[in-house]
Design an enzyme around this catalytic site. Structure first.
Site, mmCIF file in Angstrom:
data_model
loop_
_atom_site.group_PDB
_atom_site.id
_atom_site.type_symbol
_atom_site.label_atom_id
_atom_site.label_comp_id
_atom_site.label_asym_id
_atom_site.label_seq_id
_atom_site.Cartn_x
_atom_site.Cartn_y
_atom_site.Cartn_z
ATOM 1 N N GLY A 24 -24.974 20.668 7.260
ATOM 2 C CA GLY A 24 -23.830 20.224 8.049
ATOM 3 C C GLY A 24 -23.369 21.316 8.987
ATOM 4 N N SER A 25 -22.086 21.331 9.289
ATOM 5 C CA SER A 25 -21.558 22.235 10.313
ATOM 6 C C SER A 25 -21.533 23.683 9.832
ATOM 7 C CB SER A 25 -20.140 21.811 10.706
ATOM 8 O OG SER A 25 -19.213 22.192 9.703
ATOM 9 N N THR A 57 -18.153 24.673 8.045
ATOM 10 C CA THR A 57 -18.143 24.307 6.629
ATOM 11 C C THR A 57 -19.071 25.213 5.839
ATOM 12 O OG1 THR A 57 -17.661 22.008 7.194
ATOM 13 C CG2 THR A 57 -18.567 22.425 5.010
ATOM 14 N N GLY A 58 -20.223 25.525 6.397
ATOM 15 C CA GLY A 58 -21.160 26.411 5.710
ATOM 16 C C GLY A 58 -20.579 27.775 5.416
ATOM 17 N N GLU A 111 -28.131 24.805 5.481
ATOM 18 C CA GLU A 111 -28.799 24.497 6.741
ATOM 19 C C GLU A 111 -27.728 23.939 7.651
ATOM 20 O OE1 GLU A 111 -29.716 22.356 9.268
ATOM 21 O OE2 GLU A 111 -31.761 21.682 8.860
ATOM 22 N N CYS A 163 -30.646 18.038 13.950
ATOM 23 C CA CYS A 163 -30.305 19.445 13.713
ATOM 24 C C CYS A 163 -31.029 20.376 14.681
ATOM 25 C CB CYS A 163 -30.656 19.829 12.274
ATOM 26 S SG CYS A 163 -29.720 18.932 11.022
ATOM 27 N N GLU A 184 -22.804 24.083 19.610
ATOM 28 C CA GLU A 184 -23.649 22.931 19.360
ATOM 29 C C GLU A 184 -22.933 21.679 19.856
ATOM 30 O OE1 GLU A 184 -26.368 21.380 15.687
ATOM 31 O OE2 GLU A 184 -24.274 21.815 15.216
#
Length: 447
Positions: A203-204, A207-208, A225, A259, A348
């Site tokens: 995900g984003s 958040t990662g 990822e 992605c 992104e």
């Protein structure tokens, strides 16, 4: 949670959110199931995954229809994602029993064994842009190696994610695969739980980073990822039409919601005029064959990036404005005169936008492509093998693609860098990420 069809705006799904206590109960059930599942022979775990792959294949139409209605993915893409997910489950069913350690010979009478062991409870947090194929890798690898799982599908496609996980769970003992439904708040609860040993997240990047901090504080493993800002370099001497076809595929496939979509293009000046003409022609063709963005919020983000670029001097060659009417459609868009300060080039965008920067030569393109905080993937289109060699050695990304914007061997690995995450998210190496190595030194007692 309410999900609207991004093509029509009609309500597709209404899913109750799993409350905090129910989430803790799901974690507890997964932890209680771990001792037995981790001791289950690898061949039996593999047989369960093989059966799950068959169940997913049998439900292709159901899963694809759910995915189409929740995310707007085109029918062929949705069916392809289900096929890829079933294939991935089968792949890990084959790889799981082969995943072993190694031994080291010390003295004649002693041996050191290095044995992989499952880590425990894995929280799997998956995205909406390819919900079956992506989840299949993380779920398959975790289960094949003897971990138990609590899975939270994306809140943008909760019915698709839940139904896919249910098909797998039906082939497993109770508690081995638990499913919870919710948004970022529930994901944060899973990521911070003291009873979760691994958090696997696609995900984003924002958040990662939060997940990485939470895991670091309590000694848990994070497999991440996250977002990318993938460059594509168009070198001098390439066929402009072929290069435009590659660039359009990279930027517009799945409405730019992949992605490893192409997010910024560096084009050497000598080929730029012909390339831009061909890319605009490709955008017209793609205009009739892409679906909507996942929702209007994502469309607003994409258009904000385009508007920011125009305000800073970029020129729109085609597209550049939301389509009128219902849904969340945005046309394939090509811009030129882009600069690194524009949001299109430094963030992104995740939409069908191809921002182009014309540069003097290959060396300038390579240097500017490397100046980015993300590190997911990159592509170079070149007939110069020295330039191809230089590209994969210089660019600080996990994957470099030479003359093929998408593709790669089945089961191929991917290890993102920097803001794009950490740890292998695919391939046999994912089995290593989801296990711990225990070293056993074995010597005989004294005579």
């Amino acid at each position: 949670m309410t999900v609207l069809d991004p093509r029509t705006g009609d309500t597709v799904s209404r899913i109750p959110i799993t409350d905090s206590d129910a989430c803790e109960d799901a974690i507890a059930r997964a932890r209680a199931a771990f001792p037995t599942w981790s001791c289950t022979p690898a061949a039996e775990r593999a047989a369960a995954l093989t059966a799950a792959a068959g169940a997913v294949r049998a439900a292709t139409d159901e899963l694809a229809d759910l995915n189409e209605r929740e995310t707007g993915k085109l029918a062929d893409d949705a069916s392809g994602g289900v096929a890829a997910g079933a294939g991935t489950l089968g792949q890990y069913a084959e790889l799981g029993p082969l995943h072993g350690g190694r031994s080291l010979q010390g003295g004649w009478g002693a041996t050191d064994f290095m044995i992989p062991e499952p880590r425990g409870v894995v929280a799997v947090l998956t995205p909406w842009n390819d919900p079956v194929a992506v989840a299949a890798g993380l779920l398959g690898a975790a289960l094949a190696t003897g971990n138990t799982v609590v899975h939270k599908p994306s809140e943008r496609c909760p019915r698709t994610g839940r139904r896919f996980a249910e098909l797998i769970a039906e082939q497993l003992p109770p508690g081995v695969l638990e499913i919870v439904d919710g948004d970022g708040e529930l994901g944060a609860q899973l990521a911070s739980s003291e009873h979760v040993d691994v958090v696997a997240h696609v995900g984003s990047s924002a958040t990662g980073r939060t997940i990485a901090r939470s895991c670091a504080e309590r000694g848990a493993k994070a497999v991440l990822e996250n977002g990318g800002n993938d460059p594509l370099i168009v070198d001098a001497g390439v066929d402009p039409r072929w290069a435009a076809e590659q660039a359009a595929t990279g930027a517009f496939a799945n409405a730019g919601q992949i992605c490893v979509s192409v997010e910024r293009l560096y084009v050497v000046e000598s080929v730029a005029a012909a390339f831009l003409d061909e890319l605009v022609a490709e955008a017209r063709v793609w205009g009739d064959r892409i679906g909507p963005l996942v929702d209007r919020a994502q469309r607003s983000l994409v258009h904000d990036h385009v508007a920011d670029a125009v305000a800073k001097g970029a020129r729109v060659l085609i597209g550049g404005a939301p389509r009128p009417g219902k849904g969340a459609f945005y046309p394939p868009t090509v811009l030129t005169d882009c600069t690194p300060e524009m949001a299109l080039f430094c963030e992104e965008t995740f939409g069908p936008v191809a921002p182009v920067r014309v540069v003097a030569d290959f060396e300038t393109a390579l240097a500017e492509a490397a100046e980015d905080r993300y590190g997911l993937a990159a592509t170079v289109l070149t007939a110069d093998m020295a330039h191809a060699q230089q590209t994969w050695r210089v660019l600080p990304v996990g994957t470099v693609k030479i003359n093929d914007v998408f593709g790669g061997a089945p089961g191929g690995a991917s290890e993102p860098r920097r803001a794009s995450g950490s740890g292998f998210g695919f391939g046999p190496e994912l089995l290593d990420e989801l296990t711990l190595i225990k070293v056993v030194h074995w010597a005989p007692p004294p005579r």
